[in-house]
Write a protein that holds these residues in place. Structure first.
Motif, short mmCIF file in Angstrom:
data_model
loop_
_atom_site.label_atom_id
_atom_site.label_comp_id
_atom_site.label_asym_id
_atom_site.label_seq_id
_atom_site.Cartn_x
_atom_site.Cartn_y
_atom_site.Cartn_z
N PRO A 172 18.45 31.04 49.03
CA PRO A 172 18.50 31.81 50.21
C PRO A 172 19.94 32.34 50.43
O PRO A 172 21.03 31.58 49.96
N ALA A 173 20.11 33.28 51.37
CA ALA A 173 21.61 33.69 51.85
C ALA A 173 22.16 32.72 52.44
O ALA A 173 21.53 31.97 53.26
N GLY A 174 23.53 32.77 52.57
CA GLY A 174 24.07 31.90 53.44
C GLY A 174 25.57 32.43 53.62
O GLY A 174 26.07 33.56 53.24
N PRO A 175 26.47 31.46 54.35
CA PRO A 175 27.87 32.06 54.57
C PRO A 175 28.84 31.95 53.49
O PRO A 175 29.82 32.41 53.54
N VAL A 176 28.41 31.18 52.36
CA VAL A 176 29.10 31.28 51.21
C VAL A 176 28.54 31.99 50.03
O VAL A 176 27.22 31.92 49.85
N ALA A 177 28.99 32.92 49.44
CA ALA A 177 28.26 33.64 48.48
C ALA A 177 27.65 32.93 47.22
O ALA A 177 28.21 31.72 47.04
N ARG A 178 26.63 33.15 46.74
CA ARG A 178 25.92 32.39 45.79
C ARG A 178 26.95 31.75 44.87
O ARG A 178 26.89 30.70 44.20
N TYR A 179 27.61 32.75 44.31
CA TYR A 179 28.49 32.40 42.99
C TYR A 179 29.31 31.22 43.06
O TYR A 179 29.69 30.81 42.19
N ALA A 180 29.55 31.13 44.23
CA ALA A 180 30.83 30.11 44.73
C ALA A 180 30.34 28.84 45.20
O ALA A 180 31.02 28.10 45.39
N ARG A 181 29.12 28.49 45.15
CA ARG A 181 28.51 27.36 45.82
C ARG A 181 28.32 26.12 45.02
O ARG A 181 28.37 25.06 45.06
N GLY A 182 28.60 26.55 43.56
CA GLY A 182 28.62 25.33 42.24
C GLY A 182 29.91 25.15 41.96
O GLY A 182 30.82 25.38 42.52
#
Length: 357
Positions: free
Chosen positions: A90-100
């Motif tokens: 899901p979309a969120g406040p942090v771009a997906r590429y930076a969540r891991g």
């Protein structure tokens, strides 16, 4: 490979790409190094000032990007690979590429595995250099020349069957390889969804990104205050932006889960996909000490932004999506040691007191 025939070169290339797929990459191709096809467009982009404050793209950095033979002398070809970072989350406040975990580290290690395989196959040391968003290269141009996909109107590389939520990496080598045909088709057609969806107008024309207005630039690279005219457009985005990817029909249809466990979201981002979760994350960042920041983002690409920058972003986010419950932490930020955070906090308090949300 002295005396190598076209057949053995083709076989080596096919097996090399098969090895890349076996390592978890979603696409792989080969391009000969040289002048990029987008050189004129790159120069026009710089001349227009669309690079904003990213001075590393100018001067010597620009010169090296105008010829991919320059960054690593002796290399003749690039093996270009793409890896999904999870476009179905899901979309969120942090771009997906930076969540891991930090993709620079993860993919560089995986590309070095490809290097080791190549040396074993050719039976000699291979002069190589891996690049993962870390060198003076027009990476999307190189990927297009390697046949991976085309550059969409949102300036992102779009890979058929995989979308655009992808990391790019390359291995520059001094080994003769069979080059892939460039991906010359433009499959965007008349679609302008990405241009229309950008809340800050950072895509003034197809395939033109004005970093001065881009939320990713403003929340990650920019070292000043977020300009007042763009703050409301930032909305609830704390770090980076996926909007122009998310609305792309190709990504909507073909985005993939990641094959890399390291790219799966950290626990910190597990429940941040709605307004309440966004507010909670923003407050947590505002209350972080330097030690908290170092622990929370150890091994993360998010450390590209300093703590005060994340706190600047968090103030803007709460000014846009916060409630009266967030006023206390924002008031505390008005005493922050950094002038920019103090100013952004004052703006956010004013926003909430006016009942703008």
């Amino acid at each position: 490979m002295g005396g190598a025939t076209a057949l053995t070169i083709r076989s080596l290339t096919e097996r090399l790409k098969a090895e890349a797929y076996g390592l978890g990459f979603d696409a792989a191709g080969v391009a000969r190094l040289g002048e990029p096809t987008t050189r004129a467009a790159f120069d026009a982009w710089l001349a227009a000032g669309h690079q904003a404050s990213m001075a590393y793209l100018e001067g010597e950095g620009a010169a090296r990007r105008r010829d991919s033979r320059l960054p690593h002398p002796g290399a003749t070809h690039a093996v270009v690979v793409a890896a999904s970072y999870g476009g179905r989350t899901p979309a969120g406040p942090v771009a997906r590429y930076a969540r891991g975990d930090d993709y620079h580290v993860v993919l560089r290690e995986r590309v070095r595995e490809l290097h080791g395989w190549l040396e074993r196959e050719v039976g000699r040391p291979v002069n190589v250099r891996p690049y993962v968003d870390s060198g003076p290269i027009l990476e999307r141009d190189l990927a297009q020349r390697a046949g991976l996909g085309w550059v969409g109107k949102n300036t992102m590389l779009i890979v058929p069957g995989a979308g655009s939520h992808l990391f790019l990496a390359s291995l520059f080598v001094d080994v003769a390889l069979d080059e892939d045909a460039p991906f010359d088709a433009d499959r965007c057609g008349t679609c302008t969804r990405c241009l229309d969806a950008c809340p800050t107008g950072a895509l003034p024309a197809p395939r033109v990104l004005d970093a001065n207005r881009c939320i990713s630039y403003l929340t990650i690279e920019h070292r000043g205050p977020i300009p007042p005219a763009l703050r409301e457009g930032v909305g609830g985005l704390l770090y980076g932006c996926d909007i122009c990817n998310d609305v792309c029909p190709w990504t909507v249809k073909f985005a993939r889960d990641t094959a890399f466990d390291a790219f799966r979201p950290r626990e910190l981002f597990a429940d941040t996909h709605d307004r309440a979760g966004t507010r909670a994350l923003a407050r947590e960042i505002l209350m972080m000490t330097p030690a908290d920041y170092a622990a929370a983002f150890r091994g993360s690409a998010i450390k590209r932004a300093k703590l005060w920058m994340l706190q600047r972003n968090a103030c803007v986010v709460l000014g846009n999506v916060g409630t009266d419950e967030d006023l206390a932490v924002l008031e505390a930020m008005r005493e922050h040691e950094h002038e920019i955070v103090r100013e952004q906090a004052a703006w956010a308090v004013l926003q909430l007191s006016r009942g703008a949300v």
